[in-house]
Design an enzyme around this catalytic site. Structure first.
Site, PDB file in Angstrom:
ATOM      1  CE1 TYR A  78      -0.734   3.528   4.175  1.00 10.23           C
ATOM      2  CE2 TYR A  78      -1.842   2.823   6.185  1.00 10.23           C
ATOM      3  CZ  TYR A  78      -0.858   3.511   5.831  1.00 10.23           C
ATOM      4  OH  TYR A  78      -0.034   2.883   5.308  1.00 10.23           O
TER       5      TYR A  78
ATOM      6  CB  VAL B 190      -0.652   0.018   1.643  1.00 12.31           C
ATOM      7  CG1 VAL B 190      -1.505   1.191   1.716  1.00 12.31           C
ATOM      8  CG2 VAL B 190      -2.122  -1.509   1.412  1.00 12.31           C
ATOM      9  CD  GLU B 191       2.592   3.969   3.727  1.00 12.07           C
ATOM     10  OE1 GLU B 191       2.878   4.725   3.458  1.00 12.07           O
ATOM     11  OE2 GLU B 191       2.143   4.148   5.112  1.00 12.07           O
ATOM     12  CB  SER B 192       6.397   2.251  -1.957  1.00  8.84           C
ATOM     13  OG  SER B 192       6.492   1.019  -0.345  1.00  8.84           O
TER      14      SER B 192
END
Length: 521
Positions: A265, A160-162
């Site tokens: 998120y 999800v982040e990167s």
């Protein structure tokens, strides 16, 4: 059997044979400047890295000594009484199955989750690239998650982040696969300087991210809120919780008033979890990820060029940087980076070749600039081209290098010591605009002179003219009033005025405006 991400298999150690004991070569470091040398007509680039050919067959004594030395580079991968059997069923099991067994988070099921599932489902190529990239790091991350007793879903958070891009940088300057902001990274001991950025370090950033998530869980007692705080900041989540408490409303994740980015998120993580749990349901495929280490760590005892390290490992520079993305320069400093990560099959080969290598290991050293100087002067002092100095140290045009800055320069033959730990940890590059000296120009104002008009004439800001003459920015000067301007433009030398010049130098009242220029104090 749970495997350890930093173990060395017996078959890897078996490859450590016929190695030369050449591990005591010094690399590079000094706070003293390189020896003064005149700039040649064509300044040389740093010497090329050369991998020495394998030596002739060694004696039994030398072989035994060097085998022990090379094995020592891998010893941190061993734990007393533990071994890896790559033929064991657990070692070849699917890591995804192990991860599914550790799922603990309460499932979300809302329109946000459906939106994220649809987004991933519509991009099978992207999911394939993302999961293939992540397969390099998942074993290590899952090991660390399980050691802490955390839900295994947290190992999926870099998706999800990167998307598991280790060098990813967001518009807000968050960096690495765990997307740490600079200040938060420093709070969790992630070093950031001209030589390295630990926010991109696979081991260091994973340790810091799980420590941070653990702290957030203790703060909120709820993993969904902890994840929201990881994205939005703990202070913002605390305020949202307090607002709902004051209104007598529920304080769970789905009940809080939060920005859409944070609202989306946790559902994105839920969507990734759902895909991992049942990829066929979304017409997606996951790469096979074996339940054993994908990479091993190897000790670095002396400074070494990145290019040489990649050559000794027998891998491309790009592959080496995928496992060691924290490096900011073309040299690895042993004082700052005690180990490098290498693909499982290349780790022991690297240890062999590093022990055998008898040539120079580092062609770069650190130099602390003794005084403020131009890049051209610094390059001349270091015996290199200005273009190379600017490129390797990321110095933009029209900037001076301030005293006390650290530059990476070619290592001279006289340099024997590695870069010190103090310098490796604190090195900084401080720049100042390379502006010409300002000149003080004084003259008597004409009848029509205003602050704005004089500012336009001398190509400076009205606020500056007003400040220099202690008047308002919209003021009009009195005829004959003394006016001062500081400008970078060189005043023209005095000359006998022509008739036209005399007319131009007079105001409507016929008085000459005498202009006097001098260097600014």
């Amino acid at each position: 059997m749970t495997l350890i991400s930093r173990l060395t298999p017996p078959k890897a150690l078996a490859r450590l044979s016929s190695i030369a004991a050449a591990l005591l070569l010094a690399a590079c470091a000094t706070t003293a400047p390189p020896a003064e040398a005149p700039a040649p007509a064509t300044p040389p680039s740093p010497p090329p890295v050369i991998v020495e050919p394998a030596p002739a067959p060694e004696t039994a004594i030398t072989t035994a000594q060097t085998r022990e030395a090379a094995a020592g580079l891998l010893e941190d991968n061993l734990r007393p009484g533990e071994k890896i059997d790559l033929d064991a069923p657990d070692a070849n099991a699917d890591l995804w199955a192990r991860m599914r067994k550790g799922f603990q988070l309460q499932d979300l099921d809302d329109d946000w989750v459906r939106k994220a599932e649809a987004w991933y489902s519509a991009r099978p190529d992207y999911v394939e690239r993302m999961t293939t990239r992540g397969s390099r790091y998942l074993f290590h991350i899952l090991e660390e998650v399980e050691k802490r007793g955390m839900p295994s879903e947290l190992a999926l958070l870099p998706f999800v982040e990167s998307a598991f891009v280790t060098h990813a940088v967001s518009s807000a300057k968050a960096t690495g696969m765990w997307q740490f902001m600079p200040a938060t990274g420093r709070d969790f001991d992630l070093k950031q300087n001209i030589f390295r950025d630990d926010r991109r370090d696979v081991l260091a950033s994973t340790r810091a991210a799980l420590d941070y998530l653990g702290r957030l869980y203790k703060m909120f007692g709820d993993w969904h809120l902890a994840l929201a705080a990881y994205n939005w900041g703990p202070g913002n989540v605390q305020k949202a919780v307090a607002r709902n408490q004051k209104l007598g409303l529920p304080t769970d994740y789905e009940s809080l008033k939060i920005p859409d980015e944070t609202r989306y998120y946790v559902p994105k993580l839920q969507a990734v979890k759902n895909i991992v749990f049942a990829p066929d349901r979304y017409a997606l495929a996951l790469p096979v990820v074996a339940n054993h280490p994908y990479f091993l760590s190897v000790k670095i005892e002396h400074d070494i060029d990145v290019a040489l390290a990649a050559d000794l490992a027998g891998i491309s520079l790009e592959t080496f940087q995928q496992f060691n993305p924290q490096m900011n320069k073309p040299v690895i400093l042993a004082a700052a980076t005690s180990q490098v990560l290498l693909p499982y099959d290349q780790a022991s080969a690297f240890a062999e070749n590093l022990a055998r290598h008898s040539g120079p290991m580092a062609t770069w050293t650190a130099w602390v600039v003794p005084k403020t100087m131009s890049p051209a002067d610094a390059a001349k002092r270091a015996g290199m081209s200005e273009t190379l100095l600017r490129d390797v140290n990321h110095i933009p045009p029209k900037m001076l290098v301030k005293a006390g800055s650290t530059l990476l320069v070619p290592r001279g033959e006289h340099v024997r010591d590695d870069v010190s730990e103090r310098l490796a940890d604190t090195a900084a590059l401080n720049l100042a605009p390379d502006a010409p000296p300002l000149r003080r120009v004084s003259f008597k104002a004409g009848k029509a002179d205003t602050v704005a008009g004089i500012a336009a004439r001398y190509k400076v800001r009205s606020e500056q003219v007003a400040q220099w003459n202690k008047v308002g920015s919209g003021a009009r000067f009195r005829p004959g009033q003394a006016v001062v301007v500081y400008t970078a433009f060189k005043a023209a030398p005095p000359a006998r005025p022509t008739t036209m010049a005399k007319q131009a130098s007079k105001g409507k009242g016929g008085k000459s405006r005498n202009v006097v220029a001098s260097a600014a104090p």
